[in-house]
Design an enzyme around this catalytic site. Structure first.
Site, PDB file in Angstrom:
ATOM      1  N   GLN A 126       0.853  -1.215  -0.009  1.00 50.08           N
ATOM      2  CA  GLN A 126      -0.165   0.088   0.044  1.00 50.08           C
ATOM      3  C   GLN A 126       0.790   1.282  -0.178  1.00 50.08           C
ATOM      4  OE1 GLN A 126      -1.705  -1.065   4.105  1.00 50.08           O
ATOM      5  NE2 GLN A 126      -1.291   1.117   4.301  1.00 50.08           N
ATOM      6  N   CYS A 132      -4.992   0.627   3.322  1.00 51.89           N
ATOM      7  CA  CYS A 132      -5.180  -0.871   3.783  1.00 51.89           C
ATOM      8  C   CYS A 132      -6.548  -1.501   3.383  1.00 51.89           C
ATOM      9  CB  CYS A 132      -4.892  -1.183   5.141  1.00 51.89           C
ATOM     10  SG  CYS A 132      -5.679  -0.128   6.473  1.00 51.89           S
ATOM     11  N   HIS A 272      -6.778  -0.650  11.037  1.00 53.23           N
ATOM     12  CA  HIS A 272      -5.915  -1.348  10.065  1.00 53.23           C
ATOM     13  C   HIS A 272      -6.785  -2.395   9.492  1.00 53.23           C
ATOM     14  CE1 HIS A 272      -2.555  -2.500   7.395  1.00 53.23           C
ATOM     15  NE2 HIS A 272      -2.709  -3.702   7.908  1.00 53.23           N
TER      16      HIS A 272
END
Length: 324
Positions: A126, A132, A272
């Site tokens: 990324q 993410c 995340h």
């Protein structure tokens, strides 16, 4: 650079009790990572690197289920890392009350979709963008499409970064896979990675519905904290997207089953998004097999294992997958 400034930099580094060996380790790491700094930045990064390495070494001397190691992030503070690679916008998990009905088993003791066929794309990177959520989304949809139609094709994260804002996503500042699946469903498709390549920068939406190659008919949200629902979905259906809270020790994860007492287990702290591609046990300890998006140089060739069955770091707070 004048002598006074150089003396100040060297003195500051010396005050941290830097040894020749510390500098040797740093220079070796720099060569491995192809890092180049200005003189001022060199001493700043040397100190951060040494602090990280000492923290890693101390952890590895203890009795833990996972080891930590140097990686591409070892010259960064966690604050810098969080700003570049995790969500900067709070995410409100929408899967509090899910619509996924579990089959109630029985389930195999272990499963790994990477070994069941050509169902999981290579680990991606990324870069310095908190995107993410897009990689978790594409990874899941790539796998579901391959399992359903027999063809594995990398999909476009950049389309989601540029185009999915109306579904409460925020480009490089964060988003959720469940909301990204909804965007794909209502926008009638997602383009291939080759047709809409990743740039790690939020740009103008260039989505062309005529070029879409992957579709979503329905979004399955697993009820918040129902980790057995996640087991059911991965065992009987396909890989599953989920979010969890990354804390400083995870930044240095190397191998083993990650577990932590420093993270939260609620929806409030997740920062995340990743992809569960399987699960198993290590000496009786259950774990998830998880695909990350920090390149194959991080962790176990881009993957990590995390303790299963305790909602570790909130991993069961908001999980989802698409139905084609």
């Amino acid at each position: 650079m004048n002598a006074l400034l150089l003396f100040a930099l060297v003195s500051a580094a010396s005050a941290f009790y830097l040894s020749e060996q510390d500098e040797f380790h740093f220079k070796s790491w720099m060569a491995q990572q192809n890092k180049v700094y200005s003189l001022k930045e060199y001493y700043e990064r040397l100190q951060i690197f040494t602090e990280n390495k000492r923290r890693i070494d101390k952890h590895n001397e203890g009795n833990h289920s996972f080891t930590m190691g140097l990686n591409q992030f070892s010259d960064m503070t966690f604050s810098e890392f969080r700003k570049s690679f995790l969500w900067s916008e709070p995410q409100n998990c929408s899967a509090t009350r899910g619509n996924y009905l579990s089959s109630n088993g029985p389930y195999p003791d272990s499963i790994d979709w990477r070994n069941k066929g050509n169902y999981v794309t290579d680990v991606k990177n990324q870069g310095g963008c908190g995107s993410c959520w897009t990689f978790s989304t594409t990874g899941c949809l790539e796998s579901v499409t391959a399992i359903t139609h027999g063809k594995l094709v990398p999909l476009s994260e950049q389309q989601l970064v540029d185009c999915a804002q109306d579904f409460n996503n925020h480009g490089c500042n964060g988003g959720l896979p469940s909301q990204a699946f909804e965007y794909i469903m209502y926008s009638k498709g997602l383009m291939a990675e080759t047709d809409y390549p990743y740039t790690a920068i939020e740009g103008v939406c260039k989505y062309d519905p005529k070029a879409a190659i992957a579709y979503v008919r329905e979004v399955m949200n697993i009820t918040a904290y129902d980790e057995m629902g996640m087991v059911d979905a991965v065992a009987t259906r396909n890989p599953v997207s989920f979010a969890f809270e990354v804390t400083p020790d995870f930044m240095h994860y190397h191998q083993g089953v990650y577990t932590s007492t420093k993270c939260d287990n609620t929806t409030d702290k997740v920062n995340h998004a990743v992809l569960a591609v399987g699960y198993g046990k290590d000496n009786g300890s259950p774990y998830w097999i998880v695909k990350n998006s920090w390149s194959s140089d991080w962790g176990i060739n881009g993957y990590f294992l995390i303790e299963r069955g305790k909602n570790m770091c909130g991993l069961a707070a908001c999980s989802s997958f698409p139905v084609l």
